[in-house]
Write a protein that holds these residues in place. Structure first.
Motif, mmCIF file in Angstrom:
data_model
loop_
_atom_site.group_PDB
_atom_site.id
_atom_site.type_symbol
_atom_site.label_atom_id
_atom_site.label_comp_id
_atom_site.label_asym_id
_atom_site.label_seq_id
_atom_site.Cartn_x
_atom_site.Cartn_y
_atom_site.Cartn_z
ATOM 1 N N ILE A 2 0.855 -1.186 0.000
ATOM 2 C CA ILE A 2 0.000 0.000 0.000
ATOM 3 C C ILE A 2 0.888 1.232 0.000
ATOM 4 O O ILE A 2 1.783 1.366 0.824
ATOM 5 N N ALA A 3 0.634 2.142 -0.932
ATOM 6 C CA ALA A 3 1.397 3.390 -1.011
ATOM 7 C C ALA A 3 0.498 4.546 -0.593
ATOM 8 O O ALA A 3 -0.588 4.713 -1.132
ATOM 9 N N THR A 4 0.920 5.324 0.399
ATOM 10 C CA THR A 4 0.196 6.524 0.794
ATOM 11 C C THR A 4 1.174 7.688 0.795
ATOM 12 O O THR A 4 2.376 7.499 0.845
ATOM 13 N N ASN A 32 -4.951 -1.188 -7.479
ATOM 14 C CA ASN A 32 -6.278 -0.773 -6.994
ATOM 15 C C ASN A 32 -7.363 -1.753 -7.448
ATOM 16 O O ASN A 32 -8.464 -1.366 -7.810
ATOM 17 N N SER A 53 -3.677 6.946 -7.063
ATOM 18 C CA SER A 53 -4.818 6.746 -6.173
ATOM 19 C C SER A 53 -5.983 6.227 -7.013
ATOM 20 O O SER A 53 -6.062 6.506 -8.214
ATOM 21 N N LEU A 61 -0.701 10.433 -6.950
ATOM 22 C CA LEU A 61 -1.070 9.863 -5.661
ATOM 23 C C LEU A 61 -1.518 11.004 -4.758
ATOM 24 O O LEU A 61 -0.737 11.919 -4.478
ATOM 25 N N PRO A 65 -4.428 8.340 3.726
ATOM 26 C CA PRO A 65 -4.659 6.905 3.609
ATOM 27 C C PRO A 65 -5.889 6.528 2.769
ATOM 28 O O PRO A 65 -5.896 5.486 2.132
ATOM 29 N N ALA A 68 -4.947 5.740 -0.837
ATOM 30 C CA ALA A 68 -3.829 4.808 -1.010
ATOM 31 C C ALA A 68 -3.913 4.073 -2.336
ATOM 32 O O ALA A 68 -4.996 3.728 -2.808
ATOM 33 N N ILE A 70 -3.065 0.603 -4.021
ATOM 34 C CA ILE A 70 -2.835 -0.768 -3.566
ATOM 35 C C ILE A 70 -2.325 -1.600 -4.737
ATOM 36 O O ILE A 70 -3.004 -1.748 -5.752
#
Length: 105
Positions: A2-4, A32, A53, A61, A65, A68, A70
Motif C-alpha cells: 500500500i502506497a500513501t 487498486n 490513487s 497519488l 490513507p 492509497a 494498492i
C-alpha cells in the motif's frame, strides 16, 4: 503493498523485483484491484509500474490513507529453494511533488 502520501505526488512509480528463489505467477499483478498487463512474462513492477490513487489520473497519488494505491502480485517458492531459506522482498517508490498553490501576500 500500500502506497500513501503526506503530500500529493505525481509521476509515482514503484519498482519491485521478484525476490531470489521466487517465481512470478503470470497475470497476478493488480493496481487498486484492476489487472495490470505483464511485460515480457514478468510483473510490470520489475521494470517500474506507474501507480495512482483509485480516483486520480495516471501516476498521481493524493495525500492521505483514503487515497492509497494498492499494488498486489503473487509469487510461488521455486522447487529448488531449501527449507528455512529467508526471502526478502524490497520495493522502491519514486515520485515528484505536486506543485502547491499558496496565496501570495
Amino acid at each position: 503493498g500500500i502506497a500513501t502520501a503526506e503530500l500529493p505526488l505525481n509521476d509515482v512509480q514503484v519498482v519491485d523485483p521478484i525476490p531470489a528463489g521466487m517465481e512470478y505467477i503470470a497475470g497476478s499483478t493488480t493496481l487498486n484491484g484492476n489487472p495490470v498487463p505483464d511485460v515480457q512474462g514478468n510483473s510490470a513492477l520489475v521494470t517500474g509500474l506507474k501507480v495512482q490513487s483509485p480516483t486520480s489520473m495516471a501516476a498521481n497519488l493524493m495525500a492521505g490513507p483514503k487515497y492509497a494505491a494498492i499494488v498486489e502480485f503473487r509469487v510461488r517458492v521455486r522447487s529448488d529453494v531449501l527449507d528455512g531459506t529467508v526471502v526478502t522482498n524490497t520495493a522502491t517508490a519514486s515520485a515528484a511533488l505536486t506543485r502547491l498553490s499558496l496565496p501570495v501576500r
